[in-house]
Design a protein around this motif. Structure first.
Motif, PDB file in Angstrom:
ATOM      1  N   PRO A 116       5.055  20.055  14.136  1.00  0.00           N
ATOM      2  CA  PRO A 116       4.065  18.989  13.956  1.00  0.00           C
ATOM      3  C   PRO A 116       3.201  19.140  12.705  1.00  0.00           C
ATOM      4  O   PRO A 116       2.439  18.230  12.372  1.00  0.00           O
ATOM      5  CB  PRO A 116       3.207  19.093  15.222  1.00  0.00           C
ATOM      6  N   MET A 117       3.309  20.249  11.986  1.00  0.00           N
ATOM      7  CA  MET A 117       2.437  20.485  10.822  1.00  0.00           C
ATOM      8  C   MET A 117       2.514  19.377   9.770  1.00  0.00           C
ATOM      9  O   MET A 117       1.483  18.902   9.319  1.00  0.00           O
ATOM     10  CB  MET A 117       2.721  21.833  10.174  1.00  0.00           C
ATOM     11  N   PRO A 118       3.716  18.947   9.342  1.00  0.00           N
ATOM     12  CA  PRO A 118       3.758  17.875   8.337  1.00  0.00           C
ATOM     13  C   PRO A 118       3.079  16.589   8.812  1.00  0.00           C
ATOM     14  O   PRO A 118       2.377  15.926   8.045  1.00  0.00           O
ATOM     15  CB  PRO A 118       5.257  17.666   8.092  1.00  0.00           C
ATOM     16  N   ALA A 119       3.252  16.240  10.075  1.00  0.00           N
ATOM     17  CA  ALA A 119       2.617  15.030  10.600  1.00  0.00           C
ATOM     18  C   ALA A 119       1.105  15.163  10.600  1.00  0.00           C
ATOM     19  O   ALA A 119       0.378  14.216  10.254  1.00  0.00           O
ATOM     20  CB  ALA A 119       3.124  14.735  12.014  1.00  0.00           C
ATOM     21  N   LEU A 120       0.599  16.332  10.951  1.00  0.00           N
ATOM     22  CA  LEU A 120      -0.856  16.546  10.974  1.00  0.00           C
ATOM     23  C   LEU A 120      -1.435  16.591   9.556  1.00  0.00           C
ATOM     24  O   LEU A 120      -2.522  16.064   9.315  1.00  0.00           O
ATOM     25  CB  LEU A 120      -1.199  17.806  11.768  1.00  0.00           C
ATOM     26  N   ARG A 121      -0.701  17.187   8.614  1.00  0.00           N
ATOM     27  CA  ARG A 121      -1.153  17.162   7.213  1.00  0.00           C
ATOM     28  C   ARG A 121      -1.217  15.720   6.697  1.00  0.00           C
ATOM     29  O   ARG A 121      -2.148  15.336   6.005  1.00  0.00           O
ATOM     30  CB  ARG A 121      -0.224  17.988   6.334  1.00  0.00           C
ATOM     31  N   ARG A 131      -8.941  21.449  10.053  1.00  0.00           N
ATOM     32  CA  ARG A 131     -10.180  21.835   9.380  1.00  0.00           C
ATOM     33  C   ARG A 131      -9.968  21.776   7.882  1.00  0.00           C
ATOM     34  O   ARG A 131      -8.910  22.157   7.381  1.00  0.00           O
ATOM     35  CB  ARG A 131     -10.587  23.248   9.806  1.00  0.00           C
ATOM     36  N   SER A 132     -10.984  21.306   7.202  1.00  0.00           N
ATOM     37  CA  SER A 132     -10.926  21.224   5.755  1.00  0.00           C
ATOM     38  C   SER A 132     -12.348  21.105   5.229  1.00  0.00           C
ATOM     39  O   SER A 132     -13.310  21.073   6.006  1.00  0.00           O
ATOM     40  CB  SER A 132     -10.078  20.022   5.334  1.00  0.00           C
ATOM     41  N   VAL A 133     -12.466  21.058   3.914  1.00  0.00           N
ATOM     42  CA  VAL A 133     -13.762  20.912   3.254  1.00  0.00           C
ATOM     43  C   VAL A 133     -13.640  19.786   2.245  1.00  0.00           C
ATOM     44  O   VAL A 133     -12.644  19.702   1.527  1.00  0.00           O
ATOM     45  CB  VAL A 133     -14.175  22.228   2.541  1.00  0.00           C
ATOM     46  N   ASP A 151      -8.952  23.472   1.106  1.00  0.00           N
ATOM     47  CA  ASP A 151      -8.943  24.544   2.111  1.00  0.00           C
ATOM     48  C   ASP A 151      -8.516  24.020   3.491  1.00  0.00           C
ATOM     49  O   ASP A 151      -9.150  24.296   4.499  1.00  0.00           O
ATOM     50  CB  ASP A 151     -10.312  25.219   2.177  1.00  0.00           C
ATOM     51  N   GLU A 152      -7.420  23.261   3.503  1.00  0.00           N
ATOM     52  CA  GLU A 152      -6.935  22.671   4.747  1.00  0.00           C
ATOM     53  C   GLU A 152      -6.350  23.750   5.659  1.00  0.00           C
ATOM     54  O   GLU A 152      -5.519  24.548   5.228  1.00  0.00           O
ATOM     55  CB  GLU A 152      -5.869  21.626   4.403  1.00  0.00           C
ATOM     56  N   GLN A 153      -6.797  23.756   6.896  1.00  0.00           N
ATOM     57  CA  GLN A 153      -6.328  24.704   7.912  1.00  0.00           C
ATOM     58  C   GLN A 153      -5.980  23.907   9.163  1.00  0.00           C
ATOM     59  O   GLN A 153      -6.798  23.104   9.617  1.00  0.00           O
ATOM     60  CB  GLN A 153      -7.433  25.702   8.274  1.00  0.00           C
ATOM     61  N   ILE A 154      -4.812  24.124   9.724  1.00  0.00           N
ATOM     62  CA  ILE A 154      -4.396  23.408  10.923  1.00  0.00           C
ATOM     63  C   ILE A 154      -3.980  24.427  11.981  1.00  0.00           C
ATOM     64  O   ILE A 154      -3.176  25.313  11.713  1.00  0.00           O
ATOM     65  CB  ILE A 154      -3.239  22.433  10.626  1.00  0.00           C
ATOM     66  N   SER A 155      -4.554  24.275  13.175  1.00  0.00           N
ATOM     67  CA  SER A 155      -4.212  25.132  14.310  1.00  0.00           C
ATOM     68  C   SER A 155      -3.787  24.240  15.460  1.00  0.00           C
ATOM     69  O   SER A 155      -4.448  23.240  15.755  1.00  0.00           O
ATOM     70  CB  SER A 155      -5.427  25.960  14.747  1.00  0.00           C
TER      71      SER A 155
END
Length: 150
Positions: A5-10, A84-86, A71-75
């Motif tokens: 699911p990472m590409p979809a969430l990005r 999460r990002s800034v 600083d994109e972070q996906i969990s």
């Protein structure tokens, strides 16, 4: 093999930001849950309708002359994801450029194969915690996308 699911969430995160910069309420409404809430940087809780009303005019390219997210972070936790990002902004305030950064966490819920955002929370950052420029994902100058990381 399980679907990643990472590409979809990005892509959803990029769409979320792009929707803001372009004041695209219709596209944004499609990716936020019917019970969506937002916790604003001042701590105010904003429901879906008020949030979408704000969204319609929240970005003014004559006021916010620079915008990026970094600083994109996906969990992912089962059917829940934290994105999460800034964001960095340069705004014109009283004729002066003011720069700042805000961290955000968007909580997505997977329902029927579709990720929708159920909550967004934003927190202003102090300069000591600003992520570096080499973590920039996408930039906007006066509302126009100027660069996207590969």
């Amino acid at each position: 093999m399980r679907h990643n699911p990472m590409p979809a969430l990005r892509a959803l995160n990029a769409k979320f930001i792009h929707n803001f910069v372009t004041n695209d309420v219709k596209a944004h409404s499609a990716i936020i849950h019917e019970r969506f809430v937002c916790i604003m940087p001042d701590g105010r809780l904003m429901g879906r309708k008020e949030y979408l009303d704000y969204w319609a005019t929240g970005f003014d390219p004559d006021v916010i002359i620079y915008w990026d997210y970094r600083d994109e972070q996906i969990s992912i936790f089962g059917n829940t994801a934290l994105v999460r990002s800034v964001t960095k902004y340069v705004r014109i305030r009283d004729g002066q450029e003011v720069t700042g950064m805000t961290a955000y966490t968007d909580t997505y819920f997977l329902d029927g194969g579709l990720w929708t955002c159920v909550q967004a929370q934003m927190t202003p950052l102090q300069p000591a915690y600003y992520p570096p420029d080499d973590t920039i994902v996408r930039r906007y100058l006066r509302g126009e996308m100027v660069a996207e990381a590969a």
